[in-house]
Motif scaffolding. Sequence first.
Motif, PDB file in Angstrom:
ATOM      1  N   MET A 116       0.828  -1.204   0.000  1.00  0.00           N
ATOM      2  CA  MET A 116       0.000   0.000   0.000  1.00  0.00           C
ATOM      3  C   MET A 116       0.863   1.255   0.000  1.00  0.00           C
ATOM      4  O   MET A 116       0.579   2.217  -0.712  1.00  0.00           O
ATOM      5  CB  MET A 116      -0.924  -0.003   1.215  1.00  0.00           C
ATOM      6  N   GLN A 117       1.921   1.244   0.788  1.00  0.00           N
ATOM      7  CA  GLN A 117       2.819   2.395   0.825  1.00  0.00           C
ATOM      8  C   GLN A 117       3.497   2.602  -0.525  1.00  0.00           C
ATOM      9  O   GLN A 117       3.623   3.735  -1.007  1.00  0.00           O
ATOM     10  CB  GLN A 117       3.876   2.210   1.912  1.00  0.00           C
ATOM     11  N   ASP A 150     -17.263   8.135  12.369  1.00  0.00           N
ATOM     12  CA  ASP A 150     -18.017   6.959  11.945  1.00  0.00           C
ATOM     13  C   ASP A 150     -18.001   5.937  13.070  1.00  0.00           C
ATOM     14  O   ASP A 150     -17.705   6.270  14.226  1.00  0.00           O
ATOM     15  CB  ASP A 150     -17.469   6.390  10.627  1.00  0.00           C
ATOM     16  N   GLU A 151     -18.303   4.690  12.753  1.00  0.00           N
ATOM     17  CA  GLU A 151     -18.402   3.666  13.793  1.00  0.00           C
ATOM     18  C   GLU A 151     -17.047   3.317  14.405  1.00  0.00           C
ATOM     19  O   GLU A 151     -16.989   2.680  15.467  1.00  0.00           O
ATOM     20  CB  GLU A 151     -19.061   2.397  13.235  1.00  0.00           C
ATOM     21  N   ASN A 152     -15.972   3.698  13.754  1.00  0.00           N
ATOM     22  CA  ASN A 152     -14.632   3.443  14.283  1.00  0.00           C
ATOM     23  C   ASN A 152     -14.222   4.602  15.183  1.00  0.00           C
ATOM     24  O   ASN A 152     -13.867   5.677  14.714  1.00  0.00           O
ATOM     25  CB  ASN A 152     -13.619   3.268  13.147  1.00  0.00           C
ATOM     26  N   LYS A 153     -14.250   4.385  16.478  1.00  0.00           N
ATOM     27  CA  LYS A 153     -14.047   5.453  17.454  1.00  0.00           C
ATOM     28  C   LYS A 153     -12.627   6.005  17.431  1.00  0.00           C
ATOM     29  O   LYS A 153     -12.427   7.221  17.537  1.00  0.00           O
ATOM     30  CB  LYS A 153     -14.374   4.923  18.849  1.00  0.00           C
ATOM     31  N   TYR A 154     -11.646   5.138  17.325  1.00  0.00           N
ATOM     32  CA  TYR A 154     -10.256   5.558  17.485  1.00  0.00           C
ATOM     33  C   TYR A 154      -9.586   5.797  16.130  1.00  0.00           C
ATOM     34  O   TYR A 154      -9.842   5.091  15.154  1.00  0.00           O
ATOM     35  CB  TYR A 154      -9.467   4.506  18.256  1.00  0.00           C
ATOM     36  N   ILE A 155      -8.723   6.812  16.120  1.00  0.00           N
ATOM     37  CA  ILE A 155      -7.929   7.118  14.930  1.00  0.00           C
ATOM     38  C   ILE A 155      -6.469   7.238  15.360  1.00  0.00           C
ATOM     39  O   ILE A 155      -6.131   8.035  16.239  1.00  0.00           O
ATOM     40  CB  ILE A 155      -8.368   8.436  14.264  1.00  0.00           C
ATOM     41  N   SER A 156      -5.621   6.436  14.728  1.00  0.00           N
ATOM     42  CA  SER A 156      -4.185   6.470  15.017  1.00  0.00           C
ATOM     43  C   SER A 156      -3.430   6.929  13.785  1.00  0.00           C
ATOM     44  O   SER A 156      -3.799   6.606  12.653  1.00  0.00           O
ATOM     45  CB  SER A 156      -3.694   5.083  15.449  1.00  0.00           C
ATOM     46  N   PHE A 157      -2.364   7.689  14.020  1.00  0.00           N
ATOM     47  CA  PHE A 157      -1.517   8.201  12.948  1.00  0.00           C
ATOM     48  C   PHE A 157      -0.096   7.706  13.185  1.00  0.00           C
ATOM     49  O   PHE A 157       0.512   8.029  14.207  1.00  0.00           O
ATOM     50  CB  PHE A 157      -1.532   9.729  12.924  1.00  0.00           C
ATOM     51  N   LEU A 158       0.435   6.933  12.239  1.00  0.00           N
ATOM     52  CA  LEU A 158       1.779   6.388  12.371  1.00  0.00           C
ATOM     53  C   LEU A 158       2.640   6.820  11.195  1.00  0.00           C
ATOM     54  O   LEU A 158       2.188   6.783  10.040  1.00  0.00           O
ATOM     55  CB  LEU A 158       1.740   4.857  12.423  1.00  0.00           C
ATOM     56  N   PRO A 159       3.886   7.226  11.446  1.00  0.00           N
ATOM     57  CA  PRO A 159       4.779   7.530  10.333  1.00  0.00           C
ATOM     58  C   PRO A 159       4.998   6.281   9.489  1.00  0.00           C
ATOM     59  O   PRO A 159       5.072   5.164  10.011  1.00  0.00           O
ATOM     60  CB  PRO A 159       6.080   7.967  11.018  1.00  0.00           C
ATOM     61  N   GLY A 160       5.092   6.464   8.182  1.00  0.00           N
ATOM     62  CA  GLY A 160       5.332   5.343   7.283  1.00  0.00           C
ATOM     63  C   GLY A 160       6.804   5.035   7.151  1.00  0.00           C
ATOM     64  O   GLY A 160       7.462   4.634   8.110  1.00  0.00           O
ATOM     65  N   THR A 161       7.344   5.242   5.966  1.00  0.00           N
ATOM     66  CA  THR A 161       8.725   4.870   5.688  1.00  0.00           C
ATOM     67  C   THR A 161       9.741   5.910   6.147  1.00  0.00           C
ATOM     68  O   THR A 161      10.942   5.698   6.024  1.00  0.00           O
ATOM     69  CB  THR A 161       8.901   4.627   4.182  1.00  0.00           C
ATOM     70  N   SER A 162       9.290   7.045   6.661  1.00  0.00           N
ATOM     71  CA  SER A 162      10.211   8.097   7.094  1.00  0.00           C
ATOM     72  C   SER A 162       9.535   8.953   8.158  1.00  0.00           C
ATOM     73  O   SER A 162       8.370   8.742   8.505  1.00  0.00           O
ATOM     74  CB  SER A 162      10.619   8.968   5.895  1.00  0.00           C
ATOM     75  N   PHE A 202       0.011  17.659   7.153  1.00  0.00           N
ATOM     76  CA  PHE A 202       1.452  17.546   7.379  1.00  0.00           C
ATOM     77  C   PHE A 202       2.173  17.919   6.102  1.00  0.00           C
ATOM     78  O   PHE A 202       1.598  17.883   5.003  1.00  0.00           O
ATOM     79  CB  PHE A 202       1.834  16.142   7.873  1.00  0.00           C
ATOM     80  N   SER A 203       3.429  18.315   6.238  1.00  0.00           N
ATOM     81  CA  SER A 203       4.167  18.894   5.113  1.00  0.00           C
ATOM     82  C   SER A 203       5.132  17.914   4.448  1.00  0.00           C
ATOM     83  O   SER A 203       5.473  18.090   3.279  1.00  0.00           O
ATOM     84  CB  SER A 203       4.947  20.131   5.573  1.00  0.00           C
ATOM     85  N   GLU A 204       5.582  16.899   5.169  1.00  0.00           N
ATOM     86  CA  GLU A 204       6.527  15.939   4.593  1.00  0.00           C
ATOM     87  C   GLU A 204       6.288  14.553   5.183  1.00  0.00           C
ATOM     88  O   GLU A 204       5.895  14.427   6.354  1.00  0.00           O
ATOM     89  CB  GLU A 204       7.983  16.351   4.868  1.00  0.00           C
TER      90      GLU A 204
END
Length: 214
Positions: A116-117, A150-162, A202-204
Motif C-alpha cells: 500500500m505504501q 463513523d463507527e470506528n471510534k479511534y484514529i491512530s496516525f503512524l509515520p510510514g517509511t520516514s 502535514f508537510s513531509e
Amino acid sequence: MNINIMGGGPPALIPSLESYRSPEDKWIGVDRGTAVLLERGINPYAAFGDFDSVTEEELAFIKTSIHNLRKVKPEKDETDMELALEWAVQQNPRMIRLFGATGGRIDHFLANLQLMQRYNEKQYAPELKMIDIRNTVYIKSAGTYQVKKDENKYISFLPGTSDVSGLTLKGFKYPLENRHIPKGSTLCISNELVGDYGTFSFSEGILIIIRSDD
C-alpha cells in the motif's frame, strides 16, 4: 469504478460485504480469498494466485466459476496479493479496497501494508484501503485532509517509511500543531474526534492512518 480484492486472511476478520457490493465495482479473488468470495455469493471478475491454500475440490469449483483465472507457479518473486494489486492499479479505479489482508500471518499483513505504501507513492495512484471487521487502514502523502466521525471510534496516525514533519491535528481530543513525528513514534496512537469532523495536515512524509472500533 472501485476494485475490491479479497485475500486469504482469516474469514472471521472479514466484515459484511453487502455495503461494498455496487454493480459497477469489480471483485478480485486472491488464492483462498477466491473461495471465500464464492462462498459469500460473489463471483469474482478475476482471480490470482498459485492456489496452494485451497483443496482440490475448491480449485475445481474455482476453475469452473471464473473465466479470468490467473494461476501462477508457487515459485515466484511476487506474492499473490502483489500480482492482483498490480493488475488492479492498471485498471485506473477510483479506489482499491483490500479485504482478507490482515490477521493470520504477520508477514503477509506487513507485506500488504508495504505494498500500500509503495503504490501510494505512484503518481495518480487510486485511494487504497485495507479493511477488516474492526479496522480500516489507509495511507496519505503530505497534504491536508478531513475525517468524518463513523463507527470506528479511534484514529491512530503512524509515520510510514520516514519521519513526518509539520503534523497538525484539529478537532481531535489530543490536538497537535506543526509537530515533528519521528519514524517509530507512538505519540499519535488512539486519538478521537471531538465532533463530527476533524482535519489533519502535514508537510513531509507518509502517514499510516488506522481507524478502529476497539
